[in-house]
Design a protein around this motif. Structure first.
Motif, PDB file in Angstrom:
ATOM      1  N   HIS A  70      25.296  12.771  40.126  1.00 26.86           N
ATOM      2  CA  HIS A  70      24.056  13.530  40.349  1.00 26.86           C
ATOM      3  C   HIS A  70      22.850  12.603  40.171  1.00 26.86           C
ATOM      4  O   HIS A  70      21.932  12.576  41.007  1.00 26.86           O
ATOM      5  CB  HIS A  70      24.007  14.689  39.353  1.00 26.86           C
ATOM      6  CG  HIS A  70      22.867  15.650  39.542  1.00 26.86           C
ATOM      7  ND1 HIS A  70      21.558  15.311  39.251  1.00 26.86           N
ATOM      8  CD2 HIS A  70      22.838  16.939  39.985  1.00 26.86           C
ATOM      9  CE1 HIS A  70      20.775  16.354  39.494  1.00 26.86           C
ATOM     10  NE2 HIS A  70      21.521  17.349  39.954  1.00 26.86           N
ATOM     11  N   GLY A  71      22.853  11.840  39.089  1.00 30.63           N
ATOM     12  CA  GLY A  71      21.747  10.922  38.832  1.00 30.63           C
ATOM     13  C   GLY A  71      21.629   9.830  39.881  1.00 30.63           C
ATOM     14  O   GLY A  71      20.519   9.463  40.294  1.00 30.63           O
ATOM     15  N   GLU A  72      22.759   9.305  40.323  1.00 32.27           N
ATOM     16  CA  GLU A  72      22.724   8.243  41.341  1.00 32.27           C
ATOM     17  C   GLU A  72      22.192   8.786  42.672  1.00 32.27           C
ATOM     18  O   GLU A  72      21.455   8.091  43.381  1.00 32.27           O
ATOM     19  CB  GLU A  72      24.118   7.651  41.527  1.00 32.27           C
ATOM     20  CG  GLU A  72      24.627   6.842  40.340  1.00 32.27           C
ATOM     21  CD  GLU A  72      23.866   5.539  40.148  1.00 32.27           C
ATOM     22  OE1 GLU A  72      23.084   5.150  41.038  1.00 32.27           O
ATOM     23  OE2 GLU A  72      24.037   4.909  39.084  1.00 32.27           O
ATOM     24  N   ILE A  73      22.567  10.008  43.017  1.00 34.66           N
ATOM     25  CA  ILE A  73      22.063  10.610  44.256  1.00 34.66           C
ATOM     26  C   ILE A  73      20.553  10.796  44.169  1.00 34.66           C
ATOM     27  O   ILE A  73      19.821  10.537  45.138  1.00 34.66           O
ATOM     28  CB  ILE A  73      22.774  11.945  44.535  1.00 34.66           C
ATOM     29  CG1 ILE A  73      24.231  11.691  44.928  1.00 34.66           C
ATOM     30  CG2 ILE A  73      22.059  12.734  45.633  1.00 34.66           C
ATOM     31  CD1 ILE A  73      25.074  12.945  45.016  1.00 34.66           C
ATOM     32  N   PHE A  74      20.077  11.233  43.014  1.00 34.52           N
ATOM     33  CA  PHE A  74      18.621  11.377  42.868  1.00 34.52           C
ATOM     34  C   PHE A  74      17.925  10.035  43.049  1.00 34.52           C
ATOM     35  O   PHE A  74      16.891   9.940  43.727  1.00 34.52           O
ATOM     36  CB  PHE A  74      18.260  11.979  41.509  1.00 34.52           C
ATOM     37  CG  PHE A  74      16.772  12.077  41.315  1.00 34.52           C
ATOM     38  CD1 PHE A  74      16.073  13.153  41.840  1.00 34.52           C
ATOM     39  CD2 PHE A  74      16.068  11.080  40.654  1.00 34.52           C
ATOM     40  CE1 PHE A  74      14.692  13.243  41.702  1.00 34.52           C
ATOM     41  CE2 PHE A  74      14.692  11.155  40.513  1.00 34.52           C
ATOM     42  CZ  PHE A  74      14.003  12.243  41.042  1.00 34.52           C
ATOM     43  N   MET A  75      18.467   8.974  42.445  1.00 41.51           N
ATOM     44  CA  MET A  75      17.831   7.655  42.561  1.00 41.51           C
ATOM     45  C   MET A  75      17.878   7.156  44.007  1.00 41.51           C
ATOM     46  O   MET A  75      16.923   6.503  44.475  1.00 41.51           O
ATOM     47  CB  MET A  75      18.507   6.667  41.620  1.00 41.51           C
ATOM     48  CG  MET A  75      18.298   6.968  40.142  1.00 41.51           C
ATOM     49  SD  MET A  75      16.552   7.162  39.687  1.00 41.51           S
ATOM     50  CE  MET A  75      15.932   5.512  40.079  1.00 41.51           C
ATOM     51  N   TRP A  76      18.954   7.431  44.720  1.00 44.30           N
ATOM     52  CA  TRP A  76      19.031   7.092  46.148  1.00 44.30           C
ATOM     53  C   TRP A  76      17.896   7.757  46.916  1.00 44.30           C
ATOM     54  O   TRP A  76      17.213   7.121  47.720  1.00 44.30           O
ATOM     55  CB  TRP A  76      20.387   7.531  46.697  1.00 44.30           C
ATOM     56  CG  TRP A  76      20.434   7.640  48.189  1.00 44.30           C
ATOM     57  CD1 TRP A  76      20.646   6.627  49.094  1.00 44.30           C
ATOM     58  CD2 TRP A  76      20.232   8.831  48.965  1.00 44.30           C
ATOM     59  NE1 TRP A  76      20.587   7.119  50.382  1.00 44.30           N
ATOM     60  CE2 TRP A  76      20.332   8.463  50.332  1.00 44.30           C
ATOM     61  CE3 TRP A  76      19.980  10.158  48.644  1.00 44.30           C
ATOM     62  CZ2 TRP A  76      20.188   9.394  51.358  1.00 44.30           C
ATOM     63  CZ3 TRP A  76      19.833  11.078  49.659  1.00 44.30           C
ATOM     64  CH2 TRP A  76      19.939  10.702  51.008  1.00 44.30           C
ATOM     65  N   LEU A  77      17.685   9.047  46.656  1.00 40.94           N
ATOM     66  CA  LEU A  77      16.611   9.766  47.347  1.00 40.94           C
ATOM     67  C   LEU A  77      15.242   9.246  46.926  1.00 40.94           C
ATOM     68  O   LEU A  77      14.347   9.080  47.773  1.00 40.94           O
ATOM     69  CB  LEU A  77      16.726  11.260  47.047  1.00 40.94           C
ATOM     70  CG  LEU A  77      15.670  12.153  47.703  1.00 40.94           C
ATOM     71  CD1 LEU A  77      15.744  12.057  49.229  1.00 40.94           C
ATOM     72  CD2 LEU A  77      15.840  13.592  47.233  1.00 40.94           C
ATOM     73  N   LEU A  78      15.071   8.973  45.660  1.00 44.10           N
ATOM     74  CA  LEU A  78      13.798   8.440  45.166  1.00 44.10           C
ATOM     75  C   LEU A  78      13.429   7.142  45.866  1.00 44.10           C
ATOM     76  O   LEU A  78      12.276   6.945  46.291  1.00 44.10           O
ATOM     77  CB  LEU A  78      13.886   8.222  43.648  1.00 44.10           C
ATOM     78  CG  LEU A  78      12.685   7.550  42.979  1.00 44.10           C
ATOM     79  CD1 LEU A  78      11.435   8.411  43.124  1.00 44.10           C
ATOM     80  CD2 LEU A  78      12.992   7.279  41.507  1.00 44.10           C
ATOM     81  N   ARG A  79      14.405   6.245  46.023  1.00 42.25           N
ATOM     82  CA  ARG A  79      14.117   4.971  46.696  1.00 42.25           C
ATOM     83  C   ARG A  79      13.681   5.192  48.143  1.00 42.25           C
ATOM     84  O   ARG A  79      12.743   4.542  48.623  1.00 42.25           O
ATOM     85  CB  ARG A  79      15.353   4.059  46.643  1.00 42.25           C
ATOM     86  CG  ARG A  79      15.631   3.476  45.257  1.00 42.25           C
ATOM     87  CD  ARG A  79      16.672   2.373  45.330  1.00 42.25           C
ATOM     88  NE  ARG A  79      17.968   2.868  45.794  1.00 42.25           N
ATOM     89  CZ  ARG A  79      18.899   3.371  44.991  1.00 42.25           C
ATOM     90  NH1 ARG A  79      18.686   3.462  43.694  1.00 42.25           N
ATOM     91  NH2 ARG A  79      20.059   3.769  45.484  1.00 42.25           N
ATOM     92  N   GLN A  80      14.340   6.103  48.841  1.00 35.81           N
ATOM     93  CA  GLN A  80      13.976   6.344  50.239  1.00 35.81           C
ATOM     94  C   GLN A  80      12.567   6.925  50.338  1.00 35.81           C
ATOM     95  O   GLN A  80      11.788   6.553  51.227  1.00 35.81           O
ATOM     96  CB  GLN A  80      14.993   7.278  50.885  1.00 35.81           C
ATOM     97  CG  GLN A  80      16.393   6.708  50.908  1.00 35.81           C
ATOM     98  CD  GLN A  80      17.104   6.912  52.231  1.00 35.81           C
ATOM     99  OE1 GLN A  80      16.491   7.107  53.286  1.00 35.81           O
ATOM    100  NE2 GLN A  80      18.413   6.861  52.197  1.00 35.81           N
ATOM    101  N   CYS A  81      12.236   7.829  49.437  1.00 38.83           N
ATOM    102  CA  CYS A  81      10.892   8.414  49.458  1.00 38.83           C
ATOM    103  C   CYS A  81       9.826   7.370  49.148  1.00 38.83           C
ATOM    104  O   CYS A  81       8.779   7.316  49.811  1.00 38.83           O
ATOM    105  CB  CYS A  81      10.804   9.561  48.452  1.00 38.83           C
ATOM    106  SG  CYS A  81      11.776  11.034  48.904  1.00 38.83           S
TER     107      CYS A  81
END
Length: 216
Positions: A70-81
């Motif tokens: 869950h945390g890794e998916i959030f960080m993936w999205l954060l980087r793209q944003c």
């Protein structure tokens, strides 16, 4: 929610609410009728860090603690944003006033808004000026009702332009947009690995190939 977490919640809860809290079948229950919004906010403020409470459809629900994927998916999205819209912040774990008349209290996994949007806010932010709410499903028995049914309505009623649901059970990304009369008019679903366009005002294109690394 564990028995230990429930006992700590009762211990820290406002005195007038303690005898209304029950733990039945692994769920937090409220005796003597539902809490109102003000009572919920008192309870949520007193809750221990391990207990994340939401107020959805007039009911108090416990949101599961995030695991590593869950945390890794959030960080993936954060980087793209950040790469595509550096003038925006994707704020994690943000409390928002959702639903009609702002009567709901949701803890969005991510809340996209302009830099400094949340300055001076308390625990629960108004949704005015927000671009997108994000939820990443957890493997708990309430995620279907909470993330796939209740929150699309609650976020649409609050006029949040886009609701992004990253669904770990179905390996899909669902993009809800165009809120009108308390419902999102658009909700296309994409399998992980697809290129996912997030409509204005978000205007970000997600390459979701990396999500395949977090398939459970």
């Amino acid at each position: 929610m564990s028995v230990e977490d429930f006992e700590e919640l009762v211990d820290k809860a406002p005195r007038e609410l303690r005898n209304r809290l029950e733990f039945l079948g692994g769920r937090l229950c409220i005796r003597h009728g539902p809490l109102d919004v003000d009572e919920f906010e008192e309870l949520a403020e007193a809750a221990p860090e391990t207990v994340r409470l939401e107020y959805i459809n007039g009911k108090v629900v416990v949101k599961a603690m995030p695991d590593g994927n869950h945390g890794e998916i959030f960080m993936w999205l954060l980087r793209q944003c950040m790469q595509q819209r550096p003038e925006l912040n994707l704020m994690p774990e943000r409390g928002v006033k959702a639903e009609a008349y702002r009567k709901g209290r949701a803890r969005a996994d991510g809340f996209l808004a302009p830099v400094d949007h949340f300055r001076g806010h308390g625990e629960w932010s108004e949704t005015d000026g927000a671009l997108m709410a994000v939820e990443i499903t957890s493997h708990d028995r309430d995620t279907d009702q909470r993330d796939r049914k209740d929150k699309p309505v609650g976020y649409a009623e609050a006029d949040i332009p886009v609701y992004l649901l990253i669904d770990r059970d179905n390996n899909t990304v669902v993009v809800y947009s165009e809120p009108k009369d308390g419902r999102y008019q658009q909700s296309p679903s994409y399998l992980w690995g697809a290129t996912v366009p997030l409509p204005p005002p978000v205007s970000i294109t997600l390459d979701t190939e990396a999500l395949k690394n977090y398939a459970d």
